[in-house]
Scaffold this active site. Structure first.
Site, short mmCIF file in Angstrom:
data_model
loop_
_atom_site.label_atom_id
_atom_site.label_comp_id
_atom_site.label_asym_id
_atom_site.label_seq_id
_atom_site.Cartn_x
_atom_site.Cartn_y
_atom_site.Cartn_z
N SER B 47 1.07 -1.56 0.03
CA SER B 47 -0.06 0.26 0.19
C SER B 47 1.14 1.11 0.21
CB SER B 47 -0.95 0.05 1.06
OG SER B 47 -0.33 0.16 2.82
N HIS B 48 1.89 1.02 0.68
CA HIS B 48 2.69 2.01 0.02
C HIS B 48 3.99 2.14 -0.18
CE1 HIS B 48 -0.03 3.35 3.64
NE2 HIS B 48 1.14 4.66 4.22
N GLU B 189 -7.36 1.97 4.88
CA GLU B 189 -8.69 0.56 5.30
C GLU B 189 -9.78 1.64 5.23
OE1 GLU B 189 -8.57 -2.84 5.50
OE2 GLU B 189 -7.03 -2.18 4.87
#
Lengths: 334, 334
Positions: B47-48, B189
């Site tokens: 995600s990063h 999320e």
């Protein structure tokens, strides 16, 4: 309500000092602890004030704390102050090292005070407040006998391991005072429910298999629930890394209990990090902290951590503290 | 499963570097971020990793990040290193100050690196790991636009503000790596649930009045729930004190968003505290950390924080990383 007696802070300190001396503490061991017992009562944390003096006295008598200990202080690097408490009280060791660490933080920008062969340091926020009152930011860690299990496990590996922050307000006080443990609730609350035969709410403690329980006695044989699940375990591990590993102190999992007479000195540790905001913030620190705390106090009903303790201290300076007569009787009987 | 393509870490770094350069970053701005994007992918935090490169490119183009910024470094005290990122990437500013802070920690025992006029520093644990790999303990703080409200209030005052710890293992790696935010769950999320039109579990977010909600869109207009209730707020405030107030950076409550093109540079901050365990632990650090972590890994099912990330890194060194083809397409289109 149970009966109380109003005492000035000076009277609380004198009463504590005399009781600790009678139980075997030297003057330099008794004085800092007596002073901080008065501060703790002033903050309104009665559970860790005079109520603890009989426990300290028991620990002096059974050898869990050495009443004649003399802390040894070293400065192995310009910004590192290392103290062995010699299994005396943590407070005497903190007093021995903190002025040096404060000077080092001012000259170097940051300093660390690490303390080994130590003991329960009482309310951690008392020490963080003292650092803030000196104009420095204090981030304080102390470890304790293991009572929190890792996520997915059942055997405790870290204590309720608090972390405390004191931030200076630029006027001799604290703009922010935070003091919180890694557990969902203080262990003393579970012990109180056990004594009173009351069930505990779910989410406070776990049984020996790591499952939730509402039976305080089962919880005391199991583990304390961490605050915020695995994040509470993580915080407890951060505190253990600083207070025990970095200080060369005994890990919580290997430490003797903080209560009762058995096991000898716990030899646990503390670690305080002190920072001079003038070194890093370009003069912005006080303004930033004021804006941050005002964003909280401006919201109706919102709670700024530490405010209750600081306003209790102001009231106590003026009006003294109402202390339980039963506790006073126990302290005077030492 | 969606389609993936296997890339070596060197290929991920090269791809990131080229994309950042094409979007307007200078070589010294692009290189550290490209390197850490590969580390982030290696850790398994997709995600990063590469998924963030299009966001970085957007921010270079809209002026939220200045691609030609040159960090300025000062050492106002022997153990304090102060960097202005000049509203460039945080990673270039960290690279500019960290070697000096590491040297200072070794000579002084402890050092602080504070960074202002900065930006989202990506996965905080990447920086904590780097400090641990150098043989020092790193305690890292970074702030973010406000999304957590104080207890009893409803208006956000601090961001999801993570804290990260890296502890060295004495052999060039980390014995413990912790990286956790102050919120119950990552904001990304909640955004994902909003995109997918799914309700969120209670306990993730609060509405604009501070009441629990299961509607992700209502939560995004309200606030993120803190981990462990008021203790999550307390941790967020500790992080804000270090990353923003001590660094003289912009408070999360005043910062422009980390997502989308509006508002100009967020100018948020980082603060890293580095400690040499040899200065304080009397040679006990590595042994204490080994005993602590073994007490966790010895329990079947118990989770040692950071282990998954570190084993993912070992696999990635050998086998590369399977990256989403859709993300690769977006990065290559920059």
């Amino acid at each position: 309500m149970s009966e109380t007696e109003n005492l000035s802070l000076a009277a609380i300190e004198a009463l504590s000092f005399d009781a600790l001396r009678r139980a075997g503490a030297s003057e330099p061991q008794a004085r800092p602890l007596a002073r901080d017992t008065a501060v703790t009562e002033a903050m309104g944390v009665a559970s860790h004030g005079l109520a603890y003096i009989p426990i300290y006295a028991e620990h002096l008598r059974c050898g869990k704390v050495l009443g004649e200990a003399v802390p040894s202080v070293e400065t192995p690097r310009p910004a590192a102050v290392v103290v062995s408490a010699g299994n005396g009280f943590a407070h005497a060791a903190i007093d021995a090292g903190l002025p040096l660490a404060m000077d080092a933080a001012r000259s170097q920008g940051i300093a660390v005070l690490s303390i080994r062969e130590s003991y329960n340091c009482g309310v951690l926020g008392v020490h963080a407040l003292r650092i803030a009152q000196s104009g420095l930011v204090g981030l304080c860690f102390t470890n304790a006998p293991a009572s929190i299990a890792p996520s997915g496990g059942a055997t405790p590996v870290v204590g309720t391991n608090p972390i405390a922050l004191g931030a200076p307000d630029g006027a001799g006080g604290a703009s922010l005072l935070i003091d919180q443990s890694a557990s969902a609730i203080a262990k003393s609350e579970v012990m109180k429910h056990a004594r009173e035969g009351k069930p505990i709410p779910e989410g406070w403690a776990l049984d020996a298999e790591g499952k939730p329980t509402t039976d305080p006695n089962v919880g005391l044989k199991g583990s304390m629930a961490p605050a915020g699940g695995y994040k509470g375990v993580g915080l407890g591990l951060i505190v253990e890394t600083f207070a025990a590993a970095l200080s060369g102190a005994v890990l919580g999992k290997d430490a003797s209990p903080f209560s009762g007479p058995v096991g000898g000195p716990p030899a646990t540790g503390q670690c305080f990090v002190l920072i001079d905001p003038d070194a890093t913030s370009g003069g912005e620190f006080a303004g930033r902290m004021a804006a941050l705390t005002q964003a909280i106090t401006a919201q109706p009903g919102a709670r700024l951590p530490g405010v209750n303790r600081q306003s209790a201290m102001e009231r106590a300076e003026q009006n003294g503290v109402d202390v339980s007569a039963a506790i006073l009787e126990r302290v005077r009987a030492i």
